[in-house]
Design a protein around this motif. Structure first.
Motif, mmCIF file in Angstrom:
data_model
loop_
_atom_site.group_PDB
_atom_site.id
_atom_site.type_symbol
_atom_site.label_atom_id
_atom_site.label_comp_id
_atom_site.label_asym_id
_atom_site.label_seq_id
_atom_site.Cartn_x
_atom_site.Cartn_y
_atom_site.Cartn_z
ATOM 1 N N LYS A 157 -11.627 -0.524 -2.484
ATOM 2 C CA LYS A 157 -10.658 -0.018 -3.464
ATOM 3 C C LYS A 157 -9.554 -1.031 -3.780
ATOM 4 C CE LYS A 157 -12.701 4.020 -3.153
ATOM 5 N NZ LYS A 157 -13.641 4.455 -4.220
ATOM 6 N N ILE A 158 -9.497 -2.103 -2.995
ATOM 7 C CA ILE A 158 -8.419 -3.087 -3.139
ATOM 8 C C ILE A 158 -8.806 -4.125 -4.187
ATOM 9 C CG2 ILE A 158 -7.149 -4.899 -1.922
ATOM 10 C CD1 ILE A 158 -7.493 -3.302 0.621
ATOM 11 N N PRO A 159 -7.887 -4.495 -5.085
ATOM 12 C CA PRO A 159 -8.188 -5.538 -6.070
ATOM 13 C C PRO A 159 -8.656 -6.833 -5.406
ATOM 14 C CG PRO A 159 -6.118 -4.450 -6.597
ATOM 15 C CD PRO A 159 -6.540 -3.926 -5.261
ATOM 16 N N SER A 211 -2.947 7.906 4.916
ATOM 17 C CA SER A 211 -1.857 8.339 5.785
ATOM 18 C C SER A 211 -1.019 7.159 6.251
ATOM 19 C CB SER A 211 -2.437 9.077 6.998
ATOM 20 O OG SER A 211 -1.437 9.344 7.951
ATOM 21 N N ALA A 212 -1.683 6.108 6.753
ATOM 22 C CA ALA A 212 -0.953 4.944 7.251
ATOM 23 C C ALA A 212 -0.265 4.205 6.116
ATOM 24 C CB ALA A 212 -1.903 4.011 7.992
ATOM 25 N N GLN A 213 -0.938 4.070 4.988
ATOM 26 C CA GLN A 213 -0.356 3.374 3.849
ATOM 27 C C GLN A 213 0.905 4.080 3.356
ATOM 28 O OE1 GLN A 213 -1.758 0.634 1.341
ATOM 29 N NE2 GLN A 213 -2.079 -0.072 3.429
ATOM 30 N N THR A 214 0.836 5.386 3.255
ATOM 31 C CA THR A 214 1.990 6.154 2.778
ATOM 32 C C THR A 214 3.164 6.013 3.730
ATOM 33 O OG1 THR A 214 0.526 7.754 1.694
ATOM 34 C CG2 THR A 214 2.792 8.443 2.098
ATOM 35 N N MET A 251 4.891 -2.967 -1.525
ATOM 36 C CA MET A 251 4.076 -2.333 -2.553
ATOM 37 C C MET A 251 2.665 -2.120 -2.029
ATOM 38 S SD MET A 251 5.497 -4.292 -5.953
ATOM 39 C CE MET A 251 5.957 -5.825 -5.157
ATOM 40 N N PRO A 252 2.098 -0.944 -2.244
ATOM 41 C CA PRO A 252 0.758 -0.661 -1.723
ATOM 42 C C PRO A 252 -0.321 -1.462 -2.450
ATOM 43 C CG PRO A 252 1.533 1.151 -3.096
ATOM 44 C CD PRO A 252 2.675 0.206 -2.958
ATOM 45 N N ASN A 281 -3.290 5.274 -5.744
ATOM 46 C CA ASN A 281 -2.815 6.625 -5.428
ATOM 47 C C ASN A 281 -1.859 6.682 -4.234
ATOM 48 O OD1 ASN A 281 -4.465 7.688 -7.531
ATOM 49 N ND2 ASN A 281 -6.225 7.638 -6.135
ATOM 50 N N ILE A 282 -1.206 5.550 -3.942
ATOM 51 C CA ILE A 282 -0.143 5.525 -2.942
ATOM 52 C C ILE A 282 1.154 5.257 -3.687
ATOM 53 C CG2 ILE A 282 0.774 4.434 -0.874
ATOM 54 C CD1 ILE A 282 -1.841 5.827 -0.335
#
Length: 340
Positions: A111-113, A282-285, A294-295, A299-300
């Motif tokens: 999901k990461i660019p 959860s961890a990212q948020t 910045m995430p 969706n974070i």
């Protein structure tokens, strides 16, 4: 007959002990995960405590700057560390090039660019941050020479004679922040001009700090009027009530804080779990709202203090692999112009 019966009892007892060891292996079968944390230790412990609560995995934290971690892992060939958590991606690129990393693509990494992860899967971005000029507004307004000047918006604004001895930059040899500044300037305007500007900034500085967070700390308490550091470090103090105004200069350098697994670590299974965990929603948020970064996954929601940050101000062409391969040459040139 008694001897034979005693032997059987001994064999059964030994087997029972083996079964107990298999069922209850103790600490030796699940050793603590050893983690180099390159960002703030309290942020690292917060994440690792959350990881421990979810998985039961114990851990050991070793807090280091990027320069320290690079020296320990590349020059001293330090072994026994499982994970490098955080730190600019050029550090992870150097570890990759030296054959130190285990190839692993965590869950959610798809999901990461592409720009935020290694294409071969040796490191994965977990947050993004931008270089910024931070100003202590209280110090600025109370200084008669500075009060009449506009706040700095570009690096060159920090070279005004009124700011002599009143700014600070982190040392590119010890600090990932400082090296990001030097490497991004080199990629934007060429090595010679980058060294020239960095040297001029050093001559303006009261000192060069060991790490980017040290610069932000000294700014917060009013030891200096302005610094260059990562925006997240400045916002950390801004959120605590310090009068810090931040601005991202044109074509600013930026970081991807990455996670990677060291090949010579002794707890690879737990290391892979941690890499998966830090990219979980959860961890990212939790992390993004604490570290003001910045995430990197969708969706974070970033911290509200980052709402006005526009990434189109950044040096979009900045490459971490180039920064990693140029490190020795850039720092050699840096030392050459800063001889005592």
């Amino acid at each position: 007959m008694m001897m034979r019966k005693g032997s059987v009892i001994l064999v059964l007892a030994a087997a029972f002990v083996l079964v107990l060891v298999w069922i209850y292996p103790g600490k030796t079968a699940n050793p603590p995960l050893k983690v180099y944390v390159i960002f703030q230790e309290d942020e690292g412990r917060m994440l690792l405590e959350k990881f421990k609560k979810e998985t039961g995995q114990s851990y050991e934290v070793i807090r280091m700057s990027s320069g320290e971690a690079s020296y320990h892992l590349l020059s001293m060939n330090k072994t026994g560390i499982d994970v490098v958590l955080g730190g600019t991606a050029d550090l992870h690129e150097s570890l990759k090039s030296s054959g130190k990393l285990l190839r692993y693509s965590p869950r959610m990494s798809d999901k990461i660019p592409e720009a935020y992860k290694d294409k071969q899967g040796y490191w994965t971005g977990m947050y993004m941050g931008a270089l910024a000029i931070g100003v202590n507004e209280q110090v600025w307004k109370q200084d008669p020479e500075l009060a009449r000047l506009p706040l700095p918006q570009r690096y060159e604004d920090l070279l005004r004679p009124e700011l002599k001895g009143k700014i600070e930059i982190p040392d590119p040899e010890t600090s990932g922040t400082g090296y990001t500044l030097l490497a991004s300037l080199a990629q934007e305007r060429g090595t010679e001009k980058a060294i020239e500007l960095m040297h001029a900034l050093k001559l303006q500085s009261s000192s060069t700090t060991f790490s980017g967070i040290s610069s932000a700390q000294r700014l917060a308490v009013g030891d200096v009027a302005a610094v260059v550091s990562f925006l997240g470090d400045q916002l950390r103090f801004n959120n605590s009530g310090y009068a810090i105004r931040s601005s991202i200069p044109p074509q600013a350098g930026w970081e991807i804080g990455a996670v990677s697994i060291l090949k010579n670590g002794g707890n690879k299974a737990a290391a892979k779990k941690l890499a998966d965990f830090v990219l979980s929603k959860s961890a990212q948020t939790t992390y993004m709202n604490t570290a003001f970064s910045m995430p990197v996954i969708p969706n974070i929601k970033p911290n509200p203090l980052l709402a006005s940050v526009k990434t189109d101000q950044l040096l979009s062409s900045y490459r971490f692999d180039v920064a990693a391969s140029a490190r020795s040459d850039l720092l050699m040139r840096w030392r050459a112009v800063n001889k005592p």
